[in-house]
Scaffold this motif. Sequence first.
Motif, PDB file in Angstrom:
ATOM      1  N   ALA A  37     -56.832  10.686  45.855  1.00  0.00           N
ATOM      2  CA  ALA A  37     -56.529  11.339  44.575  1.00  0.00           C
ATOM      3  C   ALA A  37     -56.672  10.357  43.413  1.00  0.00           C
ATOM      4  N   ASP A  38     -56.248   9.109  43.619  1.00  0.00           N
ATOM      5  CA  ASP A  38     -56.390   8.093  42.570  1.00  0.00           C
ATOM      6  C   ASP A  38     -57.862   7.839  42.256  1.00  0.00           C
ATOM      7  N   LYS A  39     -58.702   7.837  43.264  1.00  0.00           N
ATOM      8  CA  LYS A  39     -60.138   7.615  43.048  1.00  0.00           C
ATOM      9  C   LYS A  39     -60.756   8.755  42.237  1.00  0.00           C
ATOM     10  N   LEU A  40     -60.238   9.979  42.437  1.00  0.00           N
ATOM     11  CA  LEU A  40     -60.755  11.121  41.678  1.00  0.00           C
ATOM     12  C   LEU A  40     -60.406  11.010  40.201  1.00  0.00           C
ATOM     13  N   GLU A  41     -59.351  10.249  39.897  1.00  0.00           N
ATOM     14  CA  GLU A  41     -58.958  10.044  38.512  1.00  0.00           C
ATOM     15  C   GLU A  41     -59.703   8.884  37.867  1.00  0.00           C
ATOM     16  N   SER A  42     -60.505   8.192  38.645  1.00  0.00           N
ATOM     17  CA  SER A  42     -61.273   7.071  38.098  1.00  0.00           C
ATOM     18  C   SER A  42     -62.460   7.579  37.285  1.00  0.00           C
ATOM     19  N   GLY A  45     -64.895   9.598  39.308  1.00  0.00           N
ATOM     20  CA  GLY A  45     -64.317  10.596  40.198  1.00  0.00           C
ATOM     21  C   GLY A  45     -65.009  11.953  40.093  1.00  0.00           C
ATOM     22  N   ALA A  46     -65.394  12.522  41.239  1.00  0.00           N
ATOM     23  CA  ALA A  46     -66.079  13.823  41.250  1.00  0.00           C
ATOM     24  C   ALA A  46     -66.118  14.358  42.672  1.00  0.00           C
ATOM     25  N   TYR A  47     -66.279  15.675  42.796  1.00  0.00           N
ATOM     26  CA  TYR A  47     -66.532  16.281  44.107  1.00  0.00           C
ATOM     27  C   TYR A  47     -67.265  17.600  43.941  1.00  0.00           C
ATOM     28  N   GLN A  48     -67.855  18.050  45.034  1.00  0.00           N
ATOM     29  CA  GLN A  48     -68.598  19.305  45.049  1.00  0.00           C
ATOM     30  C   GLN A  48     -68.405  19.955  46.413  1.00  0.00           C
ATOM     31  N   GLY A  49     -68.008  21.226  46.410  1.00  0.00           N
ATOM     32  CA  GLY A  49     -67.778  21.928  47.664  1.00  0.00           C
ATOM     33  C   GLY A  49     -68.347  23.330  47.657  1.00  0.00           C
ATOM     34  N   GLU A  50     -68.647  23.847  48.841  1.00  0.00           N
ATOM     35  CA  GLU A  50     -69.131  25.214  49.013  1.00  0.00           C
ATOM     36  C   GLU A  50     -68.426  25.833  50.213  1.00  0.00           C
ATOM     37  N   GLY A  51     -68.225  27.125  50.135  1.00  0.00           N
ATOM     38  CA  GLY A  51     -67.589  27.802  51.257  1.00  0.00           C
ATOM     39  C   GLY A  51     -67.458  29.287  51.037  1.00  0.00           C
ATOM     40  N   THR A  52     -66.604  29.898  51.856  1.00  0.00           N
ATOM     41  CA  THR A  52     -66.363  31.339  51.796  1.00  0.00           C
ATOM     42  C   THR A  52     -64.870  31.594  51.646  1.00  0.00           C
ATOM     43  N   MET A  53     -64.508  32.438  50.696  1.00  0.00           N
ATOM     44  CA  MET A  53     -63.112  32.827  50.501  1.00  0.00           C
ATOM     45  C   MET A  53     -62.954  34.310  50.812  1.00  0.00           C
ATOM     46  N   VAL A  66     -67.957  30.710  47.442  1.00  0.00           N
ATOM     47  CA  VAL A  66     -67.295  29.852  46.461  1.00  0.00           C
ATOM     48  C   VAL A  66     -68.047  28.528  46.324  1.00  0.00           C
ATOM     49  N   GLU A  67     -68.285  28.135  45.072  1.00  0.00           N
ATOM     50  CA  GLU A  67     -68.786  26.795  44.772  1.00  0.00           C
ATOM     51  C   GLU A  67     -67.784  26.131  43.822  1.00  0.00           C
ATOM     52  N   VAL A  68     -67.427  24.896  44.130  1.00  0.00           N
ATOM     53  CA  VAL A  68     -66.453  24.175  43.318  1.00  0.00           C
ATOM     54  C   VAL A  68     -67.052  22.841  42.897  1.00  0.00           C
ATOM     55  N   TRP A  69     -67.115  22.618  41.575  1.00  0.00           N
ATOM     56  CA  TRP A  69     -67.574  21.333  41.033  1.00  0.00           C
ATOM     57  C   TRP A  69     -66.455  20.731  40.190  1.00  0.00           C
ATOM     58  N   TYR A  70     -66.271  19.432  40.332  1.00  0.00           N
ATOM     59  CA  TYR A  70     -65.299  18.715  39.500  1.00  0.00           C
ATOM     60  C   TYR A  70     -65.879  17.369  39.104  1.00  0.00           C
ATOM     61  N   LYS A  71     -65.647  16.998  37.839  1.00  0.00           N
ATOM     62  CA  LYS A  71     -66.027  15.680  37.350  1.00  0.00           C
ATOM     63  C   LYS A  71     -64.949  15.198  36.401  1.00  0.00           C
ATOM     64  N   ASN A  72     -64.475  13.981  36.637  1.00  0.00           N
ATOM     65  CA  ASN A  72     -63.464  13.390  35.772  1.00  0.00           C
ATOM     66  C   ASN A  72     -64.002  13.268  34.338  1.00  0.00           C
ATOM     67  N   PRO A  73     -63.167  13.530  33.301  1.00  0.00           N
ATOM     68  CA  PRO A  73     -61.709  13.695  33.401  1.00  0.00           C
ATOM     69  C   PRO A  73     -61.245  15.134  33.603  1.00  0.00           C
ATOM     70  N   PHE A 192     -64.514  25.898  53.974  1.00  0.00           N
ATOM     71  CA  PHE A 192     -65.553  25.081  53.361  1.00  0.00           C
ATOM     72  C   PHE A 192     -66.609  24.734  54.396  1.00  0.00           C
ATOM     73  N   ASN A 193     -67.873  24.952  54.062  1.00  0.00           N
ATOM     74  CA  ASN A 193     -68.943  24.507  54.950  1.00  0.00           C
ATOM     75  C   ASN A 193     -69.623  23.243  54.428  1.00  0.00           C
ATOM     76  N   LYS A 194     -69.350  22.899  53.146  1.00  0.00           N
ATOM     77  CA  LYS A 194     -69.842  21.662  52.555  1.00  0.00           C
ATOM     78  C   LYS A 194     -68.788  21.103  51.612  1.00  0.00           C
ATOM     79  N   PHE A 195     -68.633  19.800  51.635  1.00  0.00           N
ATOM     80  CA  PHE A 195     -67.745  19.160  50.667  1.00  0.00           C
ATOM     81  C   PHE A 195     -68.118  17.695  50.593  1.00  0.00           C
ATOM     82  N   ALA A 196     -68.401  17.218  49.366  1.00  0.00           N
ATOM     83  CA  ALA A 196     -68.818  15.836  49.184  1.00  0.00           C
ATOM     84  C   ALA A 196     -68.101  15.219  47.996  1.00  0.00           C
ATOM     85  N   PHE A 197     -67.660  13.971  48.165  1.00  0.00           N
ATOM     86  CA  PHE A 197     -67.076  13.222  47.073  1.00  0.00           C
ATOM     87  C   PHE A 197     -68.171  12.451  46.331  1.00  0.00           C
TER      88      PHE A 197
END
Length: 362
Positions: A37-42, A45-53, A66-73, A192-197
């Motif tokens: 979690a601390d690294k994601l705040e750097s 920090g970023a991640y990308q995931g795909e899956g089915t909800m 579902v596709e989820v993208w995150y990039k700090n901040p 999730f079928n894919k998830f990458a930091f």
Amino acid sequence: MRRIAWVLAIIMSVTLIMTGCGKKDSASVVKDLNDVADKLESKTGAYQGEGTMTLYTGEQPQEYKVEVWYKNPSYYRISLANVQKNITQIVLRNDEGVFVLTPSLGKSFRFQSDWPDNQGQVYLYQTLVKGIVADNNRQFVDDKDSYVFEVAANYQSSALVRQKIWLDKKTYAPKQVQVSDSEAKVVVDVKFNKFAFNPEFSADSFDMQKNMASQGTSENTVAQVDENGNPLPAAETGEGTQAQANADLGDFGIIEPGYTPEGVTFKDSNKVENSDDHAVLLRYDGTYQYTIMESRPLDQAVSLAPGTLIDLGFTAGLLTGDEQLTLTWMSGDGVEFRITSANLPRSEMMEIAASMQDQTGK
């Protein structure tokens, strides 16, 4: 004696090595999760995931890609594609605000909100980590290639009580999340079928116009709103009005919720005469009194008043008001819903909204 001492020394060494390489306990995994979690705040920090909800809130299960993208901040992009209806909505946060986009219709809502700060989302990694770390009564299982936690649910709906979270042993990436109600019935299931930091995002990955244009839609203009957050009539342009642009969507009938709170009965429904947006008003009475306004807005883009962003599972809604609350959300086929009440609890509003997702107009 020397031989015995030598054998004992070997056994102790092997034991120490095996202990060091042995299974991690709950505390060790939680410590590692805090580091992730601390690294994601750097800065990177970023991640990308795909899956089915899958949502089990209506008469029939509703499945979403579902596709989820995150990039700090604080850049987020969540794409929710309804498999049954082939409709995609995108929840987007960038420097300009928070948006709910329906690219296929060229429609967008812009919210004044700090989402997702202090608001749980089942498909956001930060929410899952916070849920695990915060629950001192967490249950932990080391299961083959996964660490499995069962902890208290920390979402906006009081109907969601517990959650079970599967994490990859090597990377701590989420593999599955199941959220259950008070009767241990699974209400939300995310796989999730894919998830990458630390993925690489392009400069315009979180740009509103870019995401709208990704499915062949044109640029939009943001409509003005009155002091209550209601959209004002669309302004005419040299190329015609927004009403002309959306006239082909037509009448949607009357969409009735599949859920009504205990002690509440349907009172009546009325179509608003001469309404260009095909507005319908439904009224309910009893233990709670509330109205449901349904319409197909002529504006392609609308800015709403400040409020609280509500996770409805299938999309995001906005809760506004003080003594009288209004929950507003947009369906994938362009129908806007508003539940307004002075005494209906937020949890009941959310359940009514969820029950309307798989209903068709009558």
